[in-house]
Design a protein around this motif. Structure first.
Motif, PDB file in Angstrom:
ATOM      1  N   LEU A 120       0.832  -1.196   0.000  1.00 14.33           N
ATOM      2  CA  LEU A 120       0.000   0.000   0.000  1.00 14.33           C
ATOM      3  C   LEU A 120       0.870   1.250   0.000  1.00 14.33           C
ATOM      4  O   LEU A 120       0.575   2.224  -0.718  1.00 14.33           O
ATOM      5  N   LEU A 121       1.941   1.238   0.779  1.00 11.02           N
ATOM      6  CA  LEU A 121       2.852   2.369   0.830  1.00 11.02           C
ATOM      7  C   LEU A 121       3.458   2.645  -0.544  1.00 11.02           C
ATOM      8  O   LEU A 121       3.469   3.781  -1.024  1.00 11.02           O
ATOM      9  N   ALA A 122       3.969   1.599  -1.189  1.00 10.56           N
ATOM     10  CA  ALA A 122       4.587   1.766  -2.506  1.00 10.56           C
ATOM     11  C   ALA A 122       3.584   2.288  -3.524  1.00 10.56           C
ATOM     12  O   ALA A 122       3.887   3.201  -4.315  1.00 10.56           O
ATOM     13  N   GLU A 123       2.375   1.736  -3.504  1.00  7.20           N
ATOM     14  CA  GLU A 123       1.334   2.151  -4.447  1.00  7.20           C
ATOM     15  C   GLU A 123       0.937   3.607  -4.220  1.00  7.20           C
ATOM     16  O   GLU A 123       0.783   4.393  -5.173  1.00  7.20           O
ATOM     17  N   THR A 124       0.780   3.991  -2.948  1.00 11.07           N
ATOM     18  CA  THR A 124       0.394   5.361  -2.620  1.00 11.07           C
ATOM     19  C   THR A 124       1.486   6.340  -3.023  1.00 11.07           C
ATOM     20  O   THR A 124       1.206   7.426  -3.554  1.00 11.07           O
TER      21      THR A 124
END
Length: 203
Positions: A120-124
């Motif tokens: 989620l962090l990478a995608e955000t």
């Protein structure tokens, strides 16, 4: 890519000796290692902090290089370093707008997150944080490092000059706050450094 960070603190009056050793002996050692893709040296001359970052094509290349660097690192950082912390990360985002130069500035944000939220962090970061940072005047490059097992990360935003770094603080805070909320991360510290060297070859 994969990165190794070396974070040292010590007497500000002795920091240039460590910079010279890393910029000469350290780079020579790194250049000889398979999988090396570049490095960076960043300093806070007021407080006495030095951050060295090396970039590698694979986790194995980074690990193998550390066998050599571990033996030489202490001598290169003397007499400056009183404390030294070595950490390893995966560089999941590398977004370059323009080439950073010596004398520019780095803003470093340290993060903590649930390891389950690494994706989620990478995608955000790719979807909203990097585009938001790109609107800041003077931005040269931004990157996201993660340690998936420990749930820790670092965001680096490099600026072309110190004035742009200073002027961006308010707008960067807004991007950071929004991104942290979306990605469910905590920002544990903020630091700023002067760019002494950065020569990463590609993303």
């Amino acid at each position: 890519m994969f990165v190794r960070t070396v974070y040292s603190t010590g007497d500000p009056s002795k920091i240039d000796a460590a910079v010279r050793a890393l910029n000469a002996q350290g780079r020579d050692l790194l250049e000889d290692r398979p999988g090396y893709r570049g490095s960076g040296i960043f300093v806070d001359r007021t407080l006495g902090k030095l951050l060295a970052v090396s970039w590698w094509t694979s986790e194995e290349a980074r690990r193998n290089s550390d066998e050599v660097m571990r033996e030489r690192r202490g001598a290169m950082l003397e007499p400056f370093a009183a404390t030294t912390l070595v950490e390893n990360y995966e560089a999941v985002v590398f977004h370059q707008v323009r080439r950073p130069e010596m004398g520019g500035g780095l803003r470093l944000s340290r993060l903590e997150f649930d390891p389950m939220d690494a994706g989620l962090l990478a995608e955000t970061f790719r979807a909203s944080v990097a585009p938001g940072l790109e609107t800041l005047a003077g931005l040269a490059r931004t990157s996201l490092f993660v340690d998936r097992e420990r749930g820790r990360g670092m965001v680096g935003a490099l600026f072309t000059d110190g004035a742009s770094l200073a002027a961006s603080r308010g707008a960067h805070a807004a991007v950071r706050h929004e991104g942290a909320a979306k990605a469910h991360v905590s920002v544990t510290s903020l630091e700023e450094f002067e760019i002494v060297l950065t020569d990463v070859r590609g993303g």
